[in-house]
Design a protein around this motif. Structure first.
Motif, PDB file in Angstrom:
ATOM      1  N   VAL A  30       0.839  -1.203   0.000  1.00 56.56           N
ATOM      2  CA  VAL A  30       0.000   0.000   0.000  1.00 56.56           C
ATOM      3  C   VAL A  30       0.872   1.251   0.000  1.00 56.56           C
ATOM      4  CG1 VAL A  30      -1.701   1.319   1.314  1.00 56.56           C
ATOM      5  CG2 VAL A  30      -1.908  -1.173   1.148  1.00 56.56           C
ATOM      6  N   ALA A  31       1.871   1.277   0.870  1.00 56.71           N
ATOM      7  CA  ALA A  31       2.700   2.470   1.026  1.00 56.71           C
ATOM      8  C   ALA A  31       3.552   2.745  -0.200  1.00 56.71           C
ATOM      9  CB  ALA A  31       3.588   2.322   2.261  1.00 56.71           C
ATOM     10  N   ILE A  32       4.186   1.709  -0.740  1.00 59.12           N
ATOM     11  CA  ILE A  32       5.099   1.922  -1.858  1.00 59.12           C
ATOM     12  C   ILE A  32       4.335   2.289  -3.128  1.00 59.12           C
ATOM     13  CG2 ILE A  32       6.715   0.740  -3.402  1.00 59.12           C
ATOM     14  CD1 ILE A  32       7.802  -0.677  -0.963  1.00 59.12           C
ATOM     15  N   THR A  33       3.231   1.601  -3.395  1.00 60.35           N
ATOM     16  CA  THR A  33       2.440   1.934  -4.587  1.00 60.35           C
ATOM     17  C   THR A  33       1.889   3.349  -4.486  1.00 60.35           C
ATOM     18  OG1 THR A  33       1.821  -0.410  -4.797  1.00 60.35           O
ATOM     19  CG2 THR A  33       0.526   1.188  -6.043  1.00 60.35           C
ATOM     20  N   SER A  34       1.374   3.709  -3.310  1.00 61.32           N
ATOM     21  CA  SER A  34       0.845   5.070  -3.118  1.00 61.32           C
ATOM     22  C   SER A  34       1.946   6.112  -3.276  1.00 61.32           C
ATOM     23  CB  SER A  34       0.204   5.190  -1.733  1.00 61.32           C
ATOM     24  OG  SER A  34      -0.866   4.293  -1.568  1.00 61.32           O
ATOM     25  N   THR A  35       3.132   5.820  -2.747  1.00 56.06           N
ATOM     26  CA  THR A  35       4.242   6.773  -2.830  1.00 56.06           C
ATOM     27  C   THR A  35       4.665   7.009  -4.269  1.00 56.06           C
ATOM     28  OG1 THR A  35       5.078   6.212  -0.624  1.00 56.06           O
ATOM     29  CG2 THR A  35       6.653   7.180  -2.174  1.00 56.06           C
ATOM     30  N   TRP A  36       4.857   5.927  -5.033  1.00 59.57           N
ATOM     31  CA  TRP A  36       5.271   6.092  -6.424  1.00 59.57           C
ATOM     32  C   TRP A  36       4.211   6.841  -7.237  1.00 59.57           C
ATOM     33  CZ3 TRP A  36      10.009   5.899  -7.866  1.00 59.57           C
ATOM     34  CH2 TRP A  36      10.911   4.967  -7.355  1.00 59.57           C
ATOM     35  N   LEU A  37       2.938   6.497  -7.032  1.00 60.38           N
ATOM     36  CA  LEU A  37       1.885   7.161  -7.802  1.00 60.38           C
ATOM     37  C   LEU A  37       1.786   8.635  -7.432  1.00 60.38           C
ATOM     38  CD1 LEU A  37      -0.398   7.316  -9.784  1.00 60.38           C
ATOM     39  CD2 LEU A  37      -1.903   6.207  -8.110  1.00 60.38           C
ATOM     40  N   LEU A  38       1.795   8.953  -6.139  1.00 63.25           N
ATOM     41  CA  LEU A  38       1.706  10.358  -5.726  1.00 63.25           C
ATOM     42  C   LEU A  38       2.926  11.143  -6.183  1.00 63.25           C
ATOM     43  CD1 LEU A  38       0.203   9.920  -2.149  1.00 63.25           C
ATOM     44  CD2 LEU A  38      -0.895  11.033  -4.102  1.00 63.25           C
ATOM     45  N   ALA A  39       4.086  10.499  -6.193  1.00 65.65           N
ATOM     46  CA  ALA A  39       5.291  11.182  -6.679  1.00 65.65           C
ATOM     47  C   ALA A  39       5.146  11.546  -8.153  1.00 65.65           C
ATOM     48  CB  ALA A  39       6.518  10.299  -6.461  1.00 65.65           C
ATOM     49  N   HIS A  40       4.615  10.629  -8.946  1.00 69.22           N
ATOM     50  CA  HIS A  40       4.408  10.933 -10.365  1.00 69.22           C
ATOM     51  C   HIS A  40       3.328  12.003 -10.547  1.00 69.22           C
ATOM     52  CE1 HIS A  40       7.152   8.272 -12.378  1.00 69.22           C
ATOM     53  NE2 HIS A  40       6.728   7.223 -11.689  1.00 69.22           N
ATOM     54  N   ILE A  41       2.286  11.958  -9.727  1.00 70.95           N
ATOM     55  CA  ILE A  41       1.246  12.988  -9.808  1.00 70.95           C
ATOM     56  C   ILE A  41       1.831  14.359  -9.474  1.00 70.95           C
ATOM     57  CG2 ILE A  41      -0.872  13.843  -8.732  1.00 70.95           C
ATOM     58  CD1 ILE A  41      -1.705  10.867  -8.406  1.00 70.95           C
ATOM     59  N   GLY A  42       2.672  14.407  -8.428  1.00 71.58           N
ATOM     60  CA  GLY A  42       3.283  15.669  -8.040  1.00 71.58           C
ATOM     61  C   GLY A  42       4.312  16.171  -9.037  1.00 71.58           C
ATOM     62  N   ASN A  43       4.861  15.251  -9.820  1.00 65.61           N
ATOM     63  CA  ASN A  43       5.946  15.604 -10.732  1.00 65.61           C
ATOM     64  C   ASN A  43       5.478  15.824 -12.171  1.00 65.61           C
ATOM     65  OD1 ASN A  43       8.858  15.948 -10.950  1.00 65.61           O
ATOM     66  ND2 ASN A  43       8.838  14.111 -12.229  1.00 65.61           N
ATOM     67  N   GLU A  44       4.288  15.312 -12.494  1.00 65.94           N
ATOM     68  CA  GLU A  44       3.823  15.338 -13.878  1.00 65.94           C
ATOM     69  C   GLU A  44       2.450  16.016 -13.967  1.00 65.94           C
ATOM     70  OE1 GLU A  44       3.503  15.528 -17.476  1.00 65.94           O
ATOM     71  OE2 GLU A  44       5.373  14.616 -16.786  1.00 65.94           O
ATOM     72  N   PRO A  45       2.401  17.282 -14.372  1.00 66.68           N
ATOM     73  CA  PRO A  45       1.127  18.011 -14.394  1.00 66.68           C
ATOM     74  C   PRO A  45       0.048  17.319 -15.226  1.00 66.68           C
ATOM     75  CG  PRO A  45       2.969  19.523 -14.693  1.00 66.68           C
ATOM     76  CD  PRO A  45       3.546  18.142 -14.759  1.00 66.68           C
ATOM     77  N   SER A  46       0.424  16.682 -16.333  1.00 66.59           N
ATOM     78  CA  SER A  46      -0.590  16.084 -17.203  1.00 66.59           C
ATOM     79  C   SER A  46      -1.345  14.964 -16.490  1.00 66.59           C
ATOM     80  CB  SER A  46       0.049  15.535 -18.475  1.00 66.59           C
ATOM     81  OG  SER A  46       0.913  14.437 -18.192  1.00 66.59           O
ATOM     82  N   LEU A  47      -0.665  14.256 -15.578  1.00 60.84           N
ATOM     83  CA  LEU A  47      -1.310  13.157 -14.860  1.00 60.84           C
ATOM     84  C   LEU A  47      -2.350  13.684 -13.889  1.00 60.84           C
ATOM     85  CD1 LEU A  47      -1.611  10.184 -14.152  1.00 60.84           C
ATOM     86  CD2 LEU A  47       0.404  10.380 -12.665  1.00 60.84           C
ATOM     87  N   LYS A  48      -1.994  14.737 -13.143  1.00 62.36           N
ATOM     88  CA  LYS A  48      -2.981  15.283 -12.204  1.00 62.36           C
ATOM     89  C   LYS A  48      -4.143  15.940 -12.944  1.00 62.36           C
ATOM     90  CE  LYS A  48      -3.962  17.943  -8.148  1.00 62.36           C
ATOM     91  NZ  LYS A  48      -3.497  18.692  -6.986  1.00 62.36           N
ATOM     92  N   ARG A  49      -3.866  16.644 -14.048  1.00 60.59           N
ATOM     93  CA  ARG A  49      -4.958  17.270 -14.792  1.00 60.59           C
ATOM     94  C   ARG A  49      -5.942  16.222 -15.303  1.00 60.59           C
ATOM     95  NH1 ARG A  49      -1.064  21.314 -16.608  1.00 60.59           N
ATOM     96  NH2 ARG A  49      -0.441  20.000 -18.360  1.00 60.59           N
ATOM     97  N   TRP A  50      -5.412  15.085 -15.734  1.00 56.80           N
ATOM     98  CA  TRP A  50      -6.268  14.010 -16.243  1.00 56.80           C
ATOM     99  C   TRP A  50      -7.099  13.396 -15.118  1.00 56.80           C
ATOM    100  CZ3 TRP A  50      -5.451   8.469 -15.640  1.00 56.80           C
ATOM    101  CH2 TRP A  50      -6.320   7.686 -16.426  1.00 56.80           C
ATOM    102  N   LEU A  51      -6.460  13.174 -13.960  1.00 52.96           N
ATOM    103  CA  LEU A  51      -7.187  12.571 -12.831  1.00 52.96           C
ATOM    104  C   LEU A  51      -8.217  13.524 -12.236  1.00 52.96           C
ATOM    105  CD1 LEU A  51      -4.227  10.787 -10.998  1.00 52.96           C
ATOM    106  CD2 LEU A  51      -6.173   9.659 -12.070  1.00 52.96           C
ATOM    107  N   MET A  52      -7.878  14.807 -12.173  1.00 49.43           N
ATOM    108  CA  MET A  52      -8.720  15.784 -11.497  1.00 49.43           C
ATOM    109  C   MET A  52      -9.445  16.693 -12.479  1.00 49.43           C
ATOM    110  SD  MET A  52      -8.364  14.936  -8.386  1.00 49.43           S
ATOM    111  CE  MET A  52      -9.039  16.322  -7.471  1.00 49.43           C
ATOM    112  N   ALA A  53      -9.699  16.191 -13.671  1.00 47.64           N
ATOM    113  CA  ALA A  53     -10.395  17.003 -14.676  1.00 47.64           C
ATOM    114  C   ALA A  53     -11.748  17.470 -14.146  1.00 47.64           C
ATOM    115  CB  ALA A  53     -10.587  16.192 -15.955  1.00 47.64           C
ATOM    116  N   PRO A  54     -12.113  18.719 -14.406  1.00 39.81           N
ATOM    117  CA  PRO A  54     -13.397  19.218 -13.909  1.00 39.81           C
ATOM    118  C   PRO A  54     -14.564  18.543 -14.621  1.00 39.81           C
ATOM    119  CG  PRO A  54     -12.392  20.815 -15.385  1.00 39.81           C
ATOM    120  CD  PRO A  54     -11.361  19.744 -15.174  1.00 39.81           C
ATOM    121  N   ASN A  55     -15.640  18.413 -13.898  1.00 39.03           N
ATOM    122  CA  ASN A  55     -16.917  17.937 -14.456  1.00 39.03           C
ATOM    123  C   ASN A  55     -16.923  16.467 -14.878  1.00 39.03           C
ATOM    124  OD1 ASN A  55     -17.936  20.595 -14.190  1.00 39.03           O
ATOM    125  ND2 ASN A  55     -17.028  21.145 -16.161  1.00 39.03           N
ATOM    126  N   ILE A  56     -15.927  15.680 -14.461  1.00 37.42           N
ATOM    127  CA  ILE A  56     -16.036  14.246 -14.732  1.00 37.42           C
ATOM    128  C   ILE A  56     -16.836  13.610 -13.589  1.00 37.42           C
ATOM    129  CG2 ILE A  56     -13.886  14.122 -16.042  1.00 37.42           C
ATOM    130  CD1 ILE A  56     -12.583  12.802 -13.593  1.00 37.42           C
TER     131      ILE A  56
END
Length: 440
Positions: A267-293
């Motif tokens: 749980v910890a390692i998978t969450s850490t790697w994913l959150l690190a990529h989200i924090g480092n890659e704007p396109s990933l967060k924009r896709w996950l947090m797109a408005p109105n989905i």
């Protein structure tokens, strides 16, 4: 596909186009050596980063043979071959001594390293318990998440994994035995860190696949390091029983609970790697947090991102088995006594199994051009991880809560490479700040 870049001013039309596009970006992968390590370099290499034990060719071939001190080693990098092999009954392909020696210091005599006659009993009881636990959810888990994440926002720069580990343990402890108190984070973190270092201190007996009964002091030291966590679990189970909360059948021992609690690492390692990529890659967060989905669309997107993270960083990088008899597989014969390495990491990065294997691309899990029998982050067959559904659910809850409560601001734009030991942790700390949303 180009990686989306942040804009200095908000462009509505471009933003809508980006949010409709799946992110696809290259990641920093481990660079494998060109050849197998010399015998005198095997132990230092294994202790520093076990990925370096395997040459680059294993990422481009279905299987590779090697010999270590006269013992045959087969590395299966093809997902179909690996799946066929792992589905063989234990009387034909059982746990190797190497598997037991590596994991026993971490897992004791529980279900993960047990292959005796009692294993089937433990497995049946474990599956029943896991099914029961998946439904043991309540609002308290949201409170646990909120409490930890609130503390992030008032902290200075911190190591992301150091914050996610106690949170993962807290969530699992609540799910397993209803723990509702404050987690002794510093004690738990210290015990886990010491225990992991001892468990990964591979020795000569491990290299030669010596029988488990030929002992070293590593297991004793690992058990001593694990003692605070075992005491914590035993105390909480006793208190639950005093409250007439019978959580498990008699077959479920403290060793089983510890084995289930070891799922915190996944749980910890998978969450850490994913959150690190989200924090480092704007396109990933924009896709996950797109408005109105819709909520369903958000769940679908985050689930794909979790799967892609598990592909790139499988929690258990290596699985070792031993052929107990001659086994025919894919047109060749695995001789009796051969140690077989099935590596989810190597399989997930093998160019024969995946297109753009070194890119983070969640959309691959909705396409038909990849071989998804090659996706085995939790193993396959009878010994497949029984806690994978609970683990995935907790990863989803954790990442969702972090995303919806604020923003991670990583200190460096370059993420560290993975380091393989007992699990697949970052080779260096990932330092970040957490900025809570306005009004939080």
């Amino acid at each position: 596909m180009q990686v989306a870049r942040e804009k200095s001013s908000f462009d509505v039309e471009a933003h809508c186009a980006e949010t409709a596009t799946h992110p696809n970006f290259p990641i920093e992968v481990f660079r494998h050596p060109t050849s197998w390590p010399r015998l005198d370099k095997w132990l230092p290499t294994a202790r520093q980063n076990a990925l370096a034990l395997f040459p680059d060719k294993v990422l481009h071939e279905p299987c590779s043979w090697h010999s270590l001190l006269g013992k045959r080693l087969l590395i299966l990098s093809d997902g179909d071959l690996a799946t066929q092999f792992l589905k063989r009954p234990s009387k034909k392909a059982g746990l190797s001594n190497l598997h037991k020696r590596i994991l026993s210091p971490a897992m004791g005599d529980g279900i993960i390293v047990n292959d005796g006659p009692e294993w089937k009993t433990l497995r049946r009881a474990g599956l029943k318990a896991a099914s029961h636990l998946k439904d043991r959810t309540n609002g308290r888990e949201n409170s646990i998440l909120q409490k930890h994440i609130d503390e992030w926002s008032i902290a200075e720069e911190f190591n992301l994994l150091d914050r996610i580990v106690p949170l993962s343990i807290h969530l699992l402890a609540h799910r397993l035995f209803g723990f509702d108190g404050d987690l002794p984070a510093s004690m738990i973190l210290h015990a886990i860190d010491q225990h992991r270092k001892i468990a990964e201190d591979y020795g000569f007996l491990d290299a030669v696949d010596a029988p488990q009964w030929i002992t070293s002091d590593r297991t004793t030291r690992a058990k001593m390091a694990l003692a605070p966590i075992r005491d914590f679990i035993e105390t909480e189970i006793s208190e639950a029983q005093l409250k007439n909360q019978q959580l498990f059948s008699q077959e479920i021992t403290v060793d089983f609970i510890i084995n289930m609690m070891s799922g915190y690492e996944s749980v910890a390692i998978t969450s850490t790697w994913l959150l690190a990529h989200i924090g480092n890659e704007p396109s990933l967060k924009r896709w996950l947090m797109a408005p109105n989905i819709s909520e369903d669309e958000f769940k679908d997107r985050l689930t794909k991102a979790i799967k892609e993270t598990l592909r790139l960083y499988p929690p258990l990088p290596f699985i070792f088995r031993k052929a107990k008899e001659n086994i025919k597989l894919g047109g060749f014969v695995i001789g009796k006594g051969t140690t077989v390495c099935v590596s989810p990491y190597l399989i997930h990065h093998n160019t024969l199994n995946w297109s753009e294997a070194s890119s983070f691309d969640p959309s691959r899990f909705e396409r038909s051009d990849n071989n998804y029998s090659c996706f085995l982050p939790y193993g396959v067959g009878a010994r497949k991880c029984i806690g994978q559904n609970i683990g995935n659910e907790l990863i989803f809850q954790l990442v969702k809560s972090v995303l919806r409560n604020g923003d991670l601001k990583l200190s460096k734009s370059d993420l560290p490479k993975p380091r393989a030991g007992i699990s697949l942790r970052p080779s260096e700390p990932i330092y970040t700040k957490y900025l809570a949303n306005a009004g939080e």
